[in-house]
Design an enzyme around this catalytic site. Structure first.
Site, PDB file in Angstrom:
ATOM      1  N   ASP A  19     -25.140  64.083  83.856  1.00 21.35           N
ATOM      2  CA  ASP A  19     -24.335  63.396  82.773  1.00 21.35           C
ATOM      3  C   ASP A  19     -24.856  64.162  81.667  1.00 21.35           C
ATOM      4  OD1 ASP A  19     -22.963  61.267  81.584  1.00 21.35           O
ATOM      5  OD2 ASP A  19     -24.905  60.641  80.796  1.00 21.35           O
ATOM      6  N   SER A  20     -24.458  63.907  80.530  1.00 16.27           N
ATOM      7  CA  SER A  20     -24.777  64.469  79.208  1.00 16.27           C
ATOM      8  C   SER A  20     -26.270  64.206  78.929  1.00 16.27           C
ATOM      9  CB  SER A  20     -23.690  64.288  78.189  1.00 16.27           C
ATOM     10  OG  SER A  20     -23.773  62.767  77.810  1.00 16.27           O
ATOM     11  N   CYS A  82     -20.748  61.199  85.103  1.00 10.57           N
ATOM     12  CA  CYS A  82     -20.154  61.207  83.799  1.00 10.57           C
ATOM     13  C   CYS A  82     -18.535  61.141  84.039  1.00 10.57           C
ATOM     14  CB  CYS A  82     -20.518  62.641  83.424  1.00 10.57           C
ATOM     15  SG  CYS A  82     -19.738  63.340  81.941  1.00 10.57           S
ATOM     16  N   GLU A 159     -27.956  56.968  72.725  1.00 10.32           N
ATOM     17  CA  GLU A 159     -28.932  58.252  72.954  1.00 10.32           C
ATOM     18  C   GLU A 159     -29.946  58.198  71.614  1.00 10.32           C
ATOM     19  OE1 GLU A 159     -29.679  60.402  75.060  1.00 10.32           O
ATOM     20  OE2 GLU A 159     -27.814  60.307  76.315  1.00 10.32           O
ATOM     21  N   CYS A 191     -17.199  55.106  80.434  1.00  7.17           N
ATOM     22  CA  CYS A 191     -18.240  55.929  79.913  1.00  7.17           C
ATOM     23  C   CYS A 191     -19.441  55.494  80.528  1.00  7.17           C
ATOM     24  CB  CYS A 191     -18.216  56.357  78.427  1.00  7.17           C
ATOM     25  SG  CYS A 191     -19.786  57.155  77.966  1.00  7.17           S
ATOM     26  N   HIS A 193     -22.334  55.669  79.521  1.00  6.68           N
ATOM     27  CA  HIS A 193     -23.180  55.196  78.759  1.00  6.68           C
ATOM     28  C   HIS A 193     -23.124  53.787  78.064  1.00  6.68           C
ATOM     29  CE1 HIS A 193     -24.378  59.407  77.913  1.00  6.68           C
ATOM     30  NE2 HIS A 193     -25.620  59.107  77.237  1.00  6.68           N
TER      31      HIS A 193
HETATM   32  N1  DGL Z   1     -21.558  59.771  79.999  1.00  6.40           N
HETATM   33  C1  DGL Z   1     -20.769  60.367  79.724  1.00  6.40           C
HETATM   34  C2  DGL Z   1     -19.219  59.777  80.189  1.00  6.40           C
HETATM   35  O1  DGL Z   1     -19.272  59.028  81.110  1.00  6.40           O
HETATM   36  C3  DGL Z   1     -20.520  61.423  78.767  1.00  6.40           C
HETATM   37  C4  DGL Z   1     -20.576  60.873  77.207  1.00  6.40           C
HETATM   38  C5  DGL Z   1     -20.811  61.964  76.240  1.00  6.40           C
HETATM   39  O2  DGL Z   1     -21.992  62.400  76.229  1.00  6.40           O
HETATM   40  O3  DGL Z   1     -19.992  61.894  75.420  1.00  6.40           O
HETATM   41  O4  DGL Z   1     -18.239  60.130  79.617  1.00  6.40           O
END
Ligand code: DGL
Length: 273
Positions: A19-20, A82, A159, A191, A193
């Protein structure tokens, strides 16, 4: 070398996640629970976060470096924990590697569609929303009205550990108000996150069911490993390995909501470009 011996080697190989940043930990959490005997390696590309604001070319480049890293780790599968890379990168790279690649959106859409809702809201990053991957995938299995709304501020709020601030509350409320104009029956947190924000979202809209696809994704991965006979058959448990592309200490603090890093090392990886 007989077949079984060869199979055992495959079964024993680790599963990579990426993931990011800390988002994919919401998926690792669920997968670890139902596959306790697998070896896991997690990569958070914190240097390049947020992915949702990057171009397709950039996202493909990031994913290639991570897949190359996982090739060097001899994994049997990589979990795209992600949504953004599942939407933008998966179709382009899915046949390029020797390991299995599990994309979150394509793996969970069938079960979400089977909930037989008339209308489904999707909150996701700008890149995921602009790709319309969720509506395309859901509409393969259902005629539900899909309302897709991007939330550009949310990943950074997570984050940067700002979840309980007034700034965050306003950012959540703004998007909930926008979504509720369309009156969806349920809302998908599209997402990885966003599950960090679930409690705050529920406080603002207590009667809404927010779907975290991670649980369905974990079940999909488990079924697929067993179907292909490549699950780890040992009775042992293994501590996951963690890698990030910047600031391991911050990753540990922020990710703490979904993983207890007490005794875990998070290593810094610098890719040469
Ligand atoms: N957590 C990721 C997703 O599900 C990436 C979020 C990001 O870095 O913008 O899309």
């Amino acid at each position: 070398m007989d077949d079984n011996f060869q199979k055992n080697i495959i079964n024993d190989q680790p599963i990579g996640f990426f993931d990011s940043g800390v988002g994919g930990l919401t998926v690792l959490d669920k997968v670890k629970n139902i596959l306790p005997n697998e070896k896991f390696i997690y990569f958070g590309d914190t240097l390049n976060m947020p992915y949702g604001e990057k171009s397709s070319d950039q996202l493909i480049e990031f994913a290639k470096r991570i897949f190359d890293f996982y090739e060097s780790k001899s994994v049997k599968a990589v979990v795209m924990a992600c949504n953004t890379t599942s939407a933008i990168v998966y179709e382009k790279l899915k046949n390029e590697y020797s390991f299995k690649i599990y994309p979150i959106i394509q793996s969970v859409s069938k079960v979400i569609a089977s909930m037989q809702l008339d209308s489904i809201g999707i909150f996701a990053t700008p890149a995921t929303i602009n790709s319309h991957c969720y509506s395309r995938e859901l509409n393969k299995y259902s005629n539900a009205r899909v309302i897709e709304i991007s939330c550009p501020k949310w990943v950074k709020l997570v984050e940067n550990s700002l979840i309980t601030t007034e700034e965050c509350k306003l950012a959540l409320k703004e998007k909930l108000d926008e979504m509720m104009q369309y009156n969806p029956q349920k809302i998908v947190l599209g997402c990885t996150h966003y599950p960090y924000l679930k409690d705050e979202l529920s406080k603002l809209l207590p009667n809404m069911e927010f779907i975290d696809p991670a649980i369905y994704f974990a079940e999909f991965i488990k079924n697929d490993l067993f179907l292909n006979g490549i699950q780890n058959k040992s009775n042992r448990t293994y501590p996951p390995e963690f890698y990030v592309s910047s600031d391991p200490d911050k990753f540990k603090i922020v990710g703490n909501m979904f993983y207890d890093f007490k005794d875990s090392k998070v290593s810094l990886v610098k890719f040469s470009v």
